[in-house]
Design an enzyme around this catalytic site. Structure first.
Site, mmCIF file in Angstrom:
data_model
loop_
_atom_site.group_PDB
_atom_site.id
_atom_site.type_symbol
_atom_site.label_atom_id
_atom_site.label_comp_id
_atom_site.label_asym_id
_atom_site.label_seq_id
_atom_site.Cartn_x
_atom_site.Cartn_y
_atom_site.Cartn_z
ATOM 1 N N LYS A 154 -92.273 12.156 -6.055
ATOM 2 C CA LYS A 154 -93.169 12.393 -4.757
ATOM 3 C C LYS A 154 -92.596 11.594 -3.593
ATOM 4 O O LYS A 154 -92.009 10.584 -3.737
ATOM 5 C CB LYS A 154 -94.586 12.131 -5.465
ATOM 6 C CG LYS A 154 -94.853 10.752 -5.421
ATOM 7 C CD LYS A 154 -96.203 10.286 -5.459
ATOM 8 C CE LYS A 154 -96.430 8.902 -5.485
ATOM 9 N NZ LYS A 154 -97.545 7.983 -5.043
ATOM 10 N N LYS A 187 -95.081 0.659 -11.637
ATOM 11 C CA LYS A 187 -94.993 -0.371 -10.800
ATOM 12 C C LYS A 187 -94.289 -1.702 -11.613
ATOM 13 O O LYS A 187 -94.057 -2.761 -10.933
ATOM 14 C CB LYS A 187 -96.021 -0.467 -9.702
ATOM 15 C CG LYS A 187 -96.221 0.620 -8.946
ATOM 16 C CD LYS A 187 -97.100 0.207 -7.851
ATOM 17 C CE LYS A 187 -97.292 1.502 -6.761
ATOM 18 N NZ LYS A 187 -98.226 1.487 -5.486
ATOM 19 N N LYS A 244 -93.382 6.131 0.556
ATOM 20 C CA LYS A 244 -93.055 4.995 1.668
ATOM 21 C C LYS A 244 -91.965 4.381 0.770
ATOM 22 O O LYS A 244 -90.927 3.756 1.177
ATOM 23 C CB LYS A 244 -93.914 4.330 2.290
ATOM 24 C CG LYS A 244 -94.217 4.887 3.493
ATOM 25 C CD LYS A 244 -95.294 3.695 4.025
ATOM 26 C CE LYS A 244 -96.418 3.268 3.287
ATOM 27 N NZ LYS A 244 -97.732 4.272 3.559
HETATM 28 P P1 TYM Z 1 -102.475 5.999 -1.344
HETATM 29 O O1 TYM Z 1 -102.853 5.057 -0.172
HETATM 30 O O2 TYM Z 1 -101.418 5.673 -2.158
HETATM 31 O O3 TYM Z 1 -102.438 7.683 -0.831
HETATM 32 C C1 TYM Z 1 -103.255 8.146 -0.062
HETATM 33 C C2 TYM Z 1 -103.467 9.580 -0.352
HETATM 34 O O4 TYM Z 1 -102.115 10.380 -0.248
HETATM 35 C C3 TYM Z 1 -102.022 11.079 -1.474
HETATM 36 N N1 TYM Z 1 -100.604 10.990 -1.495
HETATM 37 C C4 TYM Z 1 -99.866 12.246 -1.639
HETATM 38 N N2 TYM Z 1 -100.227 13.434 -1.969
HETATM 39 C C5 TYM Z 1 -99.367 14.501 -1.860
HETATM 40 N N3 TYM Z 1 -98.132 14.471 -1.889
HETATM 41 C C6 TYM Z 1 -97.376 13.134 -1.711
HETATM 42 N N4 TYM Z 1 -96.163 12.848 -1.838
HETATM 43 C C7 TYM Z 1 -98.411 11.879 -1.725
HETATM 44 N N5 TYM Z 1 -98.399 10.699 -1.534
HETATM 45 C C8 TYM Z 1 -99.496 10.163 -1.649
HETATM 46 C C9 TYM Z 1 -102.475 10.091 -2.464
HETATM 47 O O5 TYM Z 1 -102.759 10.914 -3.861
HETATM 48 C C10 TYM Z 1 -104.020 9.742 -2.048
HETATM 49 O O6 TYM Z 1 -104.735 10.867 -2.110
HETATM 50 N N6 TYM Z 1 -105.790 4.573 -4.902
HETATM 51 C C11 TYM Z 1 -105.659 5.286 -3.732
HETATM 52 C C12 TYM Z 1 -106.605 4.787 -2.418
HETATM 53 C C13 TYM Z 1 -107.975 4.607 -3.129
HETATM 54 C C14 TYM Z 1 -108.765 5.690 -3.098
HETATM 55 C C15 TYM Z 1 -110.199 5.159 -3.745
HETATM 56 C C16 TYM Z 1 -108.721 7.148 -3.338
HETATM 57 C C17 TYM Z 1 -108.580 3.389 -3.224
HETATM 58 N N7 TYM Z 1 -109.873 3.726 -3.739
HETATM 59 C C18 TYM Z 1 -111.378 5.801 -3.930
HETATM 60 C C19 TYM Z 1 -109.786 7.805 -3.622
HETATM 61 C C20 TYM Z 1 -111.065 7.103 -3.954
HETATM 62 C C21 TYM Z 1 -104.076 5.141 -3.151
HETATM 63 O O7 TYM Z 1 -103.438 4.211 -3.388
HETATM 64 O O8 TYM Z 1 -103.922 6.030 -2.340
#
Ligand code: TYM
Length: 323
Positions: free
Chosen positions: A195, A113, A198
């Protein structure tokens, strides 16, 4: 019997796509039966990219509706909003003091990023993000973290942070482990080497609440190959068929691929139909959930976790000599 603790969060940045669902949310729904689960809306994590403050509240409510529409049950798990619990930010400041900055600079997400701009155009929140995530996790003594593959490095960092803190100040935190589904990485429809995300654009993703006509259109535009099923786009579509369609239908397309005669028009039509069916309950459930319901779920969740975080912060502060 004491149940193992599970925790995860999703950022409220718009609409959820099938990657979010199959990588994470579907697992949340399965896990709530057998574990003590905390699922939160990671709003503080969503601030390091450009957004319109006028939309943020609606994005939070929308994500909470997604949680419920997918099947999270507030009687079986605790659902809360990260910023309702200021101790997450407080703990992240404390944890920041045990993490070398080199660990943050080598995070893949930070590199991805920030690589296209000078550092004076990169906000510090993006660099600090994994420490806040470690605070989210370590606060609750969570042992397993259901996430997609892209979050692996962040969960590993949370393990490092727990170890660094424990070594310096005495045993305080559990070292968490990631927990994956069978489909921890769903790929983009238009750029299948990446992957589904959005940030690539709406036509790269199928959103959980996409209307049937939109799903048909997006699938019809998905990239493929010449018929042997070996191209990344074709593999992605076959993977989606394996998820969404009956095993018999899946087998039929695998056989076509083996004989190098995959008929993409057929495959796409089948996939669109099965996706539309699969997502129809979600779409209907979501329409019935009210803003009032969400307000109550988040207020109840806040109340439940306040006791836990107060106790944990008291222990942490004692360890570092500020209480
Ligand atoms: P975020 O909001 O980007 O995504 C939410 C969850 O969706 C999963 N994900 C995917 N899995 C499979 N294929 C894809 N194309 C795909 N795109 C997204 C992500 O791996 C995630 O599990 N940092 C985290 C949010 C967070 C968090 C935490 C998670 C903040 N604190 C503590 C666990 C524990 C995030 O940005 O997810």
């Amino acid at each position: 019997m004491i149940k193992e603790i599970i925790l995860s969060g999703i950022r409220p940045t718009g609409r959820l796509h099938i990657g979010n669902y199959f990588g994470a949310l579907k697992n949340f729904v399965n896990l709530q039966k057998d574990y003590q689960c905390f699922f939160f809306i990671a709003d503080l994590h969503s601030l390091n990219e450009s957004f319109d403050p006028k939309e943020k509240h609606q994005q939070i409510v929308n994500l909470a509706k997604d949680y419920l529409a997918a099947g999270l049950d507030p009687k079986k798990c605790t659902i809360f909003l990260q910023s309702d619990i200021p101790q997450h930010a407080e703990l992240s400041v404390i944890l920041g003091s045990v993490v070398p900055v080199a660990y943050l600079f080598r995070m893949t997400q930070f590199k991805e990023k920030s690589s296209d701009r000078a550092l004076d155009k990169v906000n510090a929140g993006l660099l600090y993000y994994p420490i806040l995530m470690a605070a989210d996790i370590l606060m609750y003594d969570a042992a397993k973290i259901p996430v997609g593959l892209d979050q692996t490095q962040h969960v590993e960092l949370a393990r490092d942070v727990a170890r660094f803190f424990n070594n310096k100040y005495g045993q305080t935190f559990i070292e968490p482990k990631p927990l994956y589904t069978d489909n921890p990485k769903i790929m983009s429809l238009l750029e299948p080497a990446k992957k589904m995300s959005k940030s690539l654009g709406d036509n790269h993703c199928i959103y959980l609440d996409d209307e049937p006509e939109v799903i048909k259109k997006k699938i019809s535009k998905a990239v493929t190959d010449t018929g042997d099923g070996k191209g990344l786009g074709a593999k992605n579509l076959l993977n989606l068929i394996a998820i969404f369609s009956e095993p018999k239908i899946n087998q039929q397309f695998l056989t076509q691929a083996k004989n190098k005669e995959l008929k993409y028009s057929e495959l796409k039509e089948q996939l669109a139909t099965d996706l539309i069916n699969y997502l129809s309950d979600f779409r209907e459930n979501k329409k019935k959930i009210t803003n009032q319901q969400i307000k109550k779920v988040l207020a109840d969740g806040q109340k439940k976790v306040e006791k836990i975080v107060t106790a944990k912060m008291a222990t942490v502060k004692k360890r570092i000599g500020i209480a």
